[in-house]
Scaffold this motif. Structure first.
Motif, PDB file in Angstrom:
ATOM      1  N   SER A 249       1.041  -1.158  -0.305  1.00  0.00           N
ATOM      2  CA  SER A 249       0.328   0.288   0.390  1.00  0.00           C
ATOM      3  C   SER A 249       0.924   0.951   0.048  1.00  0.00           C
ATOM      4  O   SER A 249       1.882   1.424   0.581  1.00  0.00           O
ATOM      5  CB  SER A 249      -1.175  -0.241   1.583  1.00  0.00           C
ATOM      6  OG  SER A 249      -0.124  -0.016   2.623  1.00  0.00           O
ATOM      7  N   THR A 250       0.160   2.621  -0.037  1.00  0.00           N
ATOM      8  CA  THR A 250       0.850   3.418  -0.158  1.00  0.00           C
ATOM      9  C   THR A 250       1.236   4.324   1.276  1.00  0.00           C
ATOM     10  O   THR A 250       2.705   4.347   0.654  1.00  0.00           O
ATOM     11  CB  THR A 250      -0.162   4.871  -0.491  1.00  0.00           C
ATOM     12  OG1 THR A 250      -0.907   5.035   0.102  1.00  0.00           O
ATOM     13  CG2 THR A 250      -0.116   4.516  -2.366  1.00  0.00           C
ATOM     14  N   GLU A 251       0.106   3.605   1.972  1.00  0.00           N
ATOM     15  CA  GLU A 251       0.997   3.440   3.912  1.00  0.00           C
ATOM     16  C   GLU A 251       2.544   2.879   3.995  1.00  0.00           C
ATOM     17  O   GLU A 251       2.998   2.765   4.736  1.00  0.00           O
ATOM     18  CB  GLU A 251      -0.245   3.851   4.935  1.00  0.00           C
ATOM     19  CG  GLU A 251      -0.216   3.757   5.836  1.00  0.00           C
ATOM     20  CD  GLU A 251      -1.131   4.145   6.939  1.00  0.00           C
ATOM     21  OE1 GLU A 251      -0.829   3.405   7.686  1.00  0.00           O
ATOM     22  OE2 GLU A 251      -1.863   4.199   6.161  1.00  0.00           O
ATOM     23  N   SER A 288      -3.906   4.993  -3.182  1.00  0.00           N
ATOM     24  CA  SER A 288      -3.155   3.812  -2.776  1.00  0.00           C
ATOM     25  C   SER A 288      -4.095   3.007  -3.491  1.00  0.00           C
ATOM     26  O   SER A 288      -5.556   2.175  -3.741  1.00  0.00           O
ATOM     27  CB  SER A 288      -2.976   2.686  -1.470  1.00  0.00           C
ATOM     28  OG  SER A 288      -2.406   1.790  -1.357  1.00  0.00           O
ATOM     29  N   GLU A 289      -2.883   1.435  -4.253  1.00  0.00           N
ATOM     30  CA  GLU A 289      -3.649   0.716  -5.259  1.00  0.00           C
ATOM     31  C   GLU A 289      -3.875  -0.789  -4.205  1.00  0.00           C
ATOM     32  O   GLU A 289      -5.761  -1.811  -4.785  1.00  0.00           O
ATOM     33  CB  GLU A 289      -2.471  -0.173  -6.465  1.00  0.00           C
ATOM     34  CG  GLU A 289      -2.770   1.227  -7.266  1.00  0.00           C
ATOM     35  CD  GLU A 289      -2.150   0.388  -8.782  1.00  0.00           C
ATOM     36  OE1 GLU A 289      -1.826  -0.418  -8.769  1.00  0.00           O
ATOM     37  OE2 GLU A 289      -1.552   1.622  -9.038  1.00  0.00           O
ATOM     38  N   HIS A 290      -3.410  -0.598  -3.088  1.00  0.00           N
ATOM     39  CA  HIS A 290      -3.904  -1.734  -2.490  1.00  0.00           C
ATOM     40  C   HIS A 290      -4.020  -1.996  -1.037  1.00  0.00           C
ATOM     41  O   HIS A 290      -4.087  -0.447  -0.595  1.00  0.00           O
ATOM     42  CB  HIS A 290      -2.357  -2.665  -2.120  1.00  0.00           C
ATOM     43  CG  HIS A 290      -1.892  -3.011  -4.281  1.00  0.00           C
ATOM     44  ND1 HIS A 290      -2.473  -4.043  -4.711  1.00  0.00           N
ATOM     45  CD2 HIS A 290      -0.983  -2.578  -4.476  1.00  0.00           C
ATOM     46  CE1 HIS A 290      -1.814  -3.429  -6.071  1.00  0.00           C
ATOM     47  NE2 HIS A 290      -0.846  -3.102  -5.485  1.00  0.00           N
ATOM     48  N   PRO A 291      -5.064  -2.661  -0.623  1.00  0.00           N
ATOM     49  CA  PRO A 291      -5.630  -2.273   1.387  1.00  0.00           C
ATOM     50  C   PRO A 291      -3.821  -1.875   2.128  1.00  0.00           C
ATOM     51  O   PRO A 291      -2.514  -3.441   1.493  1.00  0.00           O
ATOM     52  CB  PRO A 291      -6.144  -3.071   1.046  1.00  0.00           C
ATOM     53  CG  PRO A 291      -6.048  -4.232   0.331  1.00  0.00           C
ATOM     54  CD  PRO A 291      -5.111  -3.192  -0.725  1.00  0.00           C
ATOM     55  N   ASN A 292      -4.333  -1.667   3.481  1.00  0.00           N
ATOM     56  CA  ASN A 292      -3.248  -1.697   4.654  1.00  0.00           C
ATOM     57  C   ASN A 292      -2.938  -2.921   4.898  1.00  0.00           C
ATOM     58  O   ASN A 292      -4.062  -3.616   4.678  1.00  0.00           O
ATOM     59  CB  ASN A 292      -3.470  -0.514   5.239  1.00  0.00           C
ATOM     60  CG  ASN A 292      -1.899   0.225   5.801  1.00  0.00           C
ATOM     61  OD1 ASN A 292      -0.541  -0.375   5.295  1.00  0.00           O
ATOM     62  ND2 ASN A 292      -1.873   0.060   6.949  1.00  0.00           N
TER      63      ASN A 292
END
Length: 418
Positions: A249-251, A288-292
């Motif tokens: 994720s971006t995070e 974000s493309e993906h979940p944290n």
């Protein structure tokens, strides 16, 4: 012993120890040989490649001494099978307690015996420990988490398929949590490093690259806080490599920037650190493309701001640090008392740097109030660092009041006990 995907145990241990390439390990072994009284030995990358192959040969005695010395694990833990024991019983021991090193497992199994529900049950306890970390004292929680990890190691040879992967991932998370407590809460970096190696081994069993990345990034803190910049950055290269196998994720990516920024700050490279934090802020601003991942509960935009405030302080940007840290203190969740002790300590350092001893002592006393109920070694380190900067005002009443609290019976005994 055959390894269909190569000897991932040796590779995991190598990377966790800071040797990001086979060449690096070969060079380290050659350099360490004289220290162990081994003369005229030279290890090449081709040899290391053979050890990490699908059918690793049993190393020569001198090579075994060097591998166990540098990687701090025995040969079975590193994925090697003694030539006198090629049987199925040894293969069943690969991820038992004796293989990973937490505790021995008295019973070996030749085939899976646990129901699929064991994955749900083991994960549920792991999740509970994750939540308990924020409120339960580490001296109480740590042995419980380690015992849970030992059970996970015992369960692995009794599971198969998707259930085995789930238990292995939860085991990796448990070892990571234990290592976090050892490093941040208990100030035991050597123990944390050993536990992180076990976490990486479990992540490899689960084939979970993102967990592997998290483990490697945490391992970078250890040399980073000790001022060993090159070693910390090598581990961050490995962490970013695993993160690319994601999905991250971006995070998560922003957190990697923050970890590297803290390592750079600890090594005196504050300009580089501030650039990394700026990049992390830009990353967080994108969708974000993906979940944290659910296990990543230690980072958020406000935590990134906390990294930033500390770096601004170390860079001498006092007004900016005060503004950043004051905002963090206001926005920090009420339940996050551990991080609050760190922020209060940093704000105390800001005021000390601005020649305001009374304000510095006031923040330090607030941190001590929290530490009395929520122990956090990193927070106490911040308070002690501030006290050292207040030596110019040694005879001021505010500093004496701080000393009375810092060296009171309860605080001193608490620090020694923990």
């Amino acid at each position: 012993m055959s390894h269909p995907s190569g000897n991932v145990r040796l590779k995991s241990a190598r990377v966790a120890a800071g040797y990001v390439s086979q060449q690096k390990l070969a060079e380290a072994m050659t350099a360490a040989a004289p220290e162990l009284g081994i003369r005229g030995l030279s290890v090449g990358v081709r040899q290391v490649r053979r050890w990490e192959s699908t059918t690793p040969p049993w190393p020569h005695p001198d090579h075994r001494r060097l591998l166990t010395h540098l990687l701090r694990q025995d040969m079975e833990q590193l994925g090697f099978t003694p030539p006198h024991d090629q049987g199925a019983e040894h293969r069943a021991m690969v991820m038992t307690g004796t293989a990973v090193g937490l505790s021995p497992v008295p019973r070996l199994t030749m085939a899976p015996t646990q129901p699929d529900s064991v994955g749900d049950d083991y994960e549920a306890v792991t999740r509970s420990h994750r939540r308990l970390y924020w409120s339960v004292a580490p001296v109480t929680l740590h042995p419980v988490v380690m015992a849970h990890a030992t059970m996970g190691i015992a369960l692995l040879p009794e599971t198969a398929g998707a259930t085995r992967h789930r238990v292995a991932a939860a085991l990796a998370e448990s070892c990571l949590l234990a290592a976090r407590m050892e490093f941040f809460d208990m100030r035991q970096p050597e123990a944390a490093n050993d536990t992180l190696v076990k976490a990486l081994q479990a992540a490899s069993e689960a084939d979970n690259a993102l967990l592997g990345s998290a483990v490697l990034a945490h391992s970078a803190f250890i040399p980073g806080w000790a001022g060993r910049r090159d070693e910390a950055l090598e581990r961050m290269v490995a962490a970013r490599t695993y993160a690319r196998r994601g999905p991250a994720s971006t995070e998560f990516l922003a957190w990697l920037d923050a970890v590297e920024a803290e390592c750079e700050t600890r090594c005196g490279e504050t300009r580089t650190a501030l650039n990394l934090i700026t990049h992390a802020e830009d990353v967080l601003a994108t969708e974000s493309e993906h979940p944290n991942p659910p296990w990543m509960d230690w980072f958020s935009p406000v935590r990134l701001a906390a990294f930033k405030g500390n770096t601004q302080l170390k860079a001498g940007h006092v007004p900016q640090a005060r503004e950043t840290l004051t905002t963090v203190l206001e926005e920090l969740p009420e339940s996050d008392d551990k991080q609050r002790t760190v922020i209060l300590g940093d704000l105390a350092a800001v005021e000390a740097a601005d020649d305001r001893p009374e304000a510095a002592c006031a923040y330090a006393l607030q941190a001590l109030d929290l530490l009395a109920t929520t122990w956090y070694a990193t927070g106490m380190d911040r308070v002690r660092d501030v006290r050292r900067t207040l030596s110019r005002w040694q005879n001021e009443q505010c500093v004496r009041d701080l000393d009375d609290r810092l060296y009171g019976w309860s605080t001193t005994l608490s620090a020694l006990m923990r």
